[in-house]
Design an enzyme around this catalytic site. Structure first.
Site, PDB file in Angstrom:
ATOM      1  N   ASP A 357       0.810   7.341  -3.919  1.00  0.00           N
ATOM      2  CA  ASP A 357       1.177   7.555  -5.192  1.00  0.00           C
ATOM      3  C   ASP A 357       0.188   8.624  -5.880  1.00  0.00           C
ATOM      4  OD1 ASP A 357       1.155   4.691  -4.712  1.00  0.00           O
ATOM      5  OD2 ASP A 357       1.852   4.151  -6.385  1.00  0.00           O
ATOM      6  N   GLU A 495       9.853  -0.355   1.910  1.00  0.00           N
ATOM      7  CA  GLU A 495       9.100  -1.485   2.772  1.00  0.00           C
ATOM      8  C   GLU A 495       9.930  -2.475   3.065  1.00  0.00           C
ATOM      9  OE1 GLU A 495       5.930  -1.713   0.091  1.00  0.00           O
ATOM     10  OE2 GLU A 495       4.809  -0.119   0.456  1.00  0.00           O
TER      11      GLU A 495
HETATM   12  C1  BGC Z   1       5.451   0.731  -3.483  1.00  0.00           C
HETATM   13  C2  BGC Z   1       4.507   1.722  -2.643  1.00  0.00           C
HETATM   14  C3  BGC Z   1       3.486   1.988  -3.494  1.00  0.00           C
HETATM   15  C4  BGC Z   1       2.673   0.921  -3.822  1.00  0.00           C
HETATM   16  C5  BGC Z   1       1.488   1.170  -4.819  1.00  0.00           C
HETATM   17  C6  BGC Z   1       4.589  -0.285  -3.863  1.00  0.00           C
HETATM   18  O1  BGC Z   1       5.099  -1.347  -4.146  1.00  0.00           O
HETATM   19  O2  BGC Z   1       6.530   0.381  -2.314  1.00  0.00           O
HETATM   20  O3  BGC Z   1       5.528   3.059  -2.513  1.00  0.00           O
HETATM   21  O4  BGC Z   1       2.763   2.885  -2.976  1.00  0.00           O
HETATM   22  O5  BGC Z   1       3.475   0.112  -4.590  1.00  0.00           O
HETATM   23  O6  BGC Z   1       1.986   1.648  -6.175  1.00  0.00           O
END
Ligand code: BGC
Length: 804
Positions: A357, A495
């Protein structure tokens, strides 16, 4: 008119308290404390949490016969605790009484959290409580509370209780409650002077000692009161002071609690307990702390504020975002070894871990206080060694950074996670997101580009980029059958897809976003080698044992990496993506309403998200968020792919239909891309979603567990790169604004290559002031309003952009 500097709540709503606590968190980068009521310990409604940057602890838990190990950003002793009781009654928790009026205000200009509550107890006694709280910006170890009690219709004796409570645990996130949460062990506690207490606790595994000291004084009518009685209560993990005072009707009694927090991670201190105690002893009164705190914030806002004329909501939400970013990481990071936790110092979601992030957060710091970006990059640099080890363990070379990082830089992604819909634990494959390493390389390059900091590049950046490039190259395998390089076993930012249907191993082949990032990183690595001074080049070659042959292979990869594009011009998220099934989005929406986490729904139904064309968040589209179209075109052409001018549009339209936006980051990316496509209305809708995601907790209960730093950084980035149209990608600063309807102007300052530039942008004009003396002969080229201008220092230039 709504105040664009304040969050105001004029009712107490138990169900919203968690959200308000997160949004009203106060912090100074060193530590953050949730905006919880000082009177309550953790309960169904309240959750006081204090998180100190970099203070992690690891615990193991046995879940269903398996040992799950988890490193958490530790919830440190609750320094807020302060309450009172009238006579022999119970200790007051105002929300449990009959609340007659309530006002809570977070002032983000001054960084003060205040509350005014008027409540009535069972016996009809009415009390007014007025509190103010700060976490001092300039004194990174200090915090203070002013707590005023006014008995409105009674007099008598009241008892005041103030304490430091080390019984706290990490129980802020319901999903993690099966995990062990007791991170703190008692170390020592005691009192000093006549009104001071301290509490030292030690984290059970990482052995970090945390010492909090507090001094409590009571005043009325400007004079310090001598309590009728004073009691010290020592418990195993908490210490309290109690004071008995007699109170008169309608008179104000002002309690000041001044707090200091040190840990054994603080450098240059022999005894941090002595330091904590002493700093409280010599601390000035609340008013004086408040004044210096407000002054420090005023100086910060002068640099960081973005003023929007014509839209109070956007102004307020954007400032709230900037405020929380500034509270999460600050100039104090130059002395702290800590990264930027995805959910701030505001809650326990993702256990305080550090993800990719920062890719969304750093641009903001690059352009205002690059020292902070540098500190965040050094957090990564210090963890190159574990990143190298991680790569080796997985059969790669170079440096592979973990998907989730904590104290040591080893992989902290939990092996299993709980699906709250099904109540079942399942494997978590998100660690296969190798793109994070290339995001770090990107951050290094951006920092370098925005600052021109050659020393950083030479001493740290080059080694980071080359090590990551080497990792990228080792991920890329040549297939003589198609004469292309391929990657396998990796996941993109989406994801939901964890493994290709039918595969036994995790991940996918040829995630387009990752493959393109590898190519980009390898090119940057070669470029850096070309510009490094010879002696440093030799040093790095030696240190990394780099060989020309290896560099030549990098060159080859940058020409033969595989990216799959179908005949319709759609970039395949990964190999064989197009063979997956379509999801009936309409049916799922009708059945479940909120389907942002469609992965959990499908799994709870016994289906596999892997089989569908669905995405949690922007994946292919990420490349268009990071790189200007020209650069992508060059990269594509280099790889031998045609770059059709419609590519962006086609891909946006294709993937948006298949994305559930289960991550707030997705909204940022879609907003920016809609803007690039000139779809102003669509982009605006996305922008509102970005702004509302935390303030209204639109992600359905995630904000109470911590704010989303990525979306907050992203919103600022959209304003800078998108609406203000500031393009710093080439030698000439290009400004092509496109203000949203209703916005009359944007005013901001940026620090580019060590030069402060003030901009005032309206639909018709751009006013530029480059800080510096008029006598400087140099001028800076700007491309504004379709023309090249050479602007000199110290002079205000007003340039027309009408009809541009
Ligand atoms: C997202 C990731 C992100 C993480 C932390 C997850 O829900 O898919 O891209 O890095 O949250 O914010």
């Amino acid at each position: 008119m709504t105040n664009a500097w304040k969050l105001v709540y004029d009712h107490f709503k138990p169900a919203e308290e968690g959200l308000r606590e997160a949004l009203c968190t106060l912090g100074n980068g060193h530590f953050g404390t949730r905006g919880a009521a000082s009177e309550s310990a953790a309960s169904r409604i309240h959750y006081p949490g204090t998180y100190i940057a970099g203070v992690y602890n690891k615990l193991a838990t046995n879940i269903a016969g398996r040992v799950v190990s988890s490193e958490d950003l530790v919830n440190c002793p609750n320094w807020l605790f302060l309450t009172f009781r009238i006579g022999e009654d119970d200790w007051v928790i105002p929300s449990k009484n009959n609340v007659l009026s309530y006002r809570q205000e977070l002032d983000f200009q001054k960084a003060i959290l205040s509350r005014k509550i008027r409540f009535q107890d069972d016996r009809g006694r009415i009390t007014i409580i007025e509190t103010q709280r700060i976490v001092h910006l300039k004194e990174p170890h200090s915090a203070a509370i002013r707590y005023i009690i006014i008995p409105e219709n009674y007099h008598g004796e009241i008892f005041i209780r103030a304490g430091l409570d080390g019984t706290v645990r990490n129980t802020g996130v319901a999903r993690y409650r099966q995990l062990n949460s007791k991170h703190l062990r008692p170390h020592s506690l005691g009192s000093f002077s006549k009104n001071g207490i301290y509490l030292s606790m030690k984290t059970s595994q990482s052995g970090i000692e945390i010492c909090e000291a507090a001094k409590v004084r009571i005043f009325s009518k400007g004079k310090e009161l001598k309590p009728l009685e004073r009691i010290l209560i020592k418990e195993k993990k908490a210490i309290y002071q109690e004071f008995k005072i007699s109170v008169r009707k309608r008179q104000a009694y002002e309690i000041e609690k001044i707090v200091s927090i040190y840990t054994s991670r603080d450098q240059g201190i022999r005894s941090f307990r002595t330091r904590a105690v002493n700093s409280v002893k010599i601390s000035p009164r609340f008013n004086s702390l408040l004044a210096s705190h407000i002054k420090a914030w005023a100086a910060l806002w002068k640099k960081f504020d973005i003023q929007i004329e014509g839209d109070t909501f956007s102004q307020k939400a954007l400032r709230l975002h900037i405020f929380h970013l500034l509270q999460t990481v600050s100039i104090h990071h130059c002395l702290i070894d800590a990264g930027v936790p995805a959910r701030g110092l505001h809650g326990e979601a993702y256990r305080g871990h550090i993800f990719w992030d920062e890719l969304f957060v750093m641009p903001f710091f690059n352009l205002h206080t690059p020292e902070i970006s540098k500190a965040l990059l050094l957090y990564r640099y210090r963890r190159l060694r574990p990143a190298r080890k991680y790569a080796r363990e997985k059969g790669y070379r170079g440096a592979m950074f973990p998907w989730q990082s904590g104290s040591t830089g080893i992989e902290e992604t939990p092996a299993n996670h709980l699906n709250p819909i099904s109540g079942k634990w399942g494997p978590d494959y998100s660690r296969f997101q190798r793109h994070i390493s290339f995001a770090i390389a990107y951050n290094v390059c951006q920092y370098w580009r925005m600052t021109g900091d050659r020393d950083f590049l030479t001493l740290y950046g080059a080694e980071m980029i080359l090590s990551i490039a080497r990792f990228g190259a080792s991920l890329s395998q040549y297939d003589p059958a198609d004469k292309k390089y391929h990657t396998t076993g990796i996941m993109g930012p989406d994801e939901f897809h964890e493994r290709f249907p039918g595969w036994v191993t995790s991940g996918f082949k040829d995630n387009a976003y990752t493959n393109l990032l590898i190519v980009w990183t390898l090119l940057k690595a070669r470029r850096i080698l070309a510009i490094l001074p010879e002696k440093h080049k030799v040093r790095i070659f030696r240190k990394l044992r780099l060989k020309e042959k290896e560099i030549n292979r990098w060159e080859e990869i940058t020409r033969r990496m595989n990216i799959i594009i179908n005949d319709a011009g759609i970039i395949s998220q990964f190999d064989r993506y197009f063979s997956l099934k379509e999801l009936d989005w309409k049916a799922y929406r009708a059945r479940y309403g909120r389907i942002q986490r469609i992965d959990r729904i499908l799994k709870a139904e016994g289906k596999s998200p892997n089989e569908y064309k669905i995405a949690k968040q922007a994946d292919v589209l990420m490349m268009f968020y990071l790189f200007p179209l020209d650069e992508i075109k060059d990269l594509f052409n280099r790889l031998g792919y045609k770059f059709d001018s419609d590519l962006l549009k086609k891909n946006y339209e294709y993937y948006i239909k298949r994305t559930s936006h289960g991550s707030t980051l997705s909204k940022v990316v879609h907003c920016y891309i809609a803007h690039l496509l000139g779809r102003d209305r669509e982009s605006w809708k996305w922008f509102l979603k970005v702004l509302k995601s935390d303030i209204d907790d639109t992600q359905g209960g995630t904000t109470p567990e911590g704010i989303h730093t990525g979306v907050m950084g992203g919103s600022v980035d959209i304003v800078l790169r998108g609406f203000a149209g500031i393009n710093l990608g080439t030698e000439i600063i290009k400004i092509t604004p496109n203000l949203p309807e209703g916005w009359r102007s944007i005013k901001l300052k940026i620090l580019y290559q060590r030069i402060w530039i003030s901009l005032s942008i309206t639909k018709n004009h751009i006013t530029v002031l480059i800080a510096g003396s008029k006598s400087k002969s140099a001028a800076i080229p700007f491309y504004i309003g379709g023309r090249l201008h050479h602007l000199c220092f110290g002079k205000t230039h007003k340039i027309s952009v009408k009809n541009n």
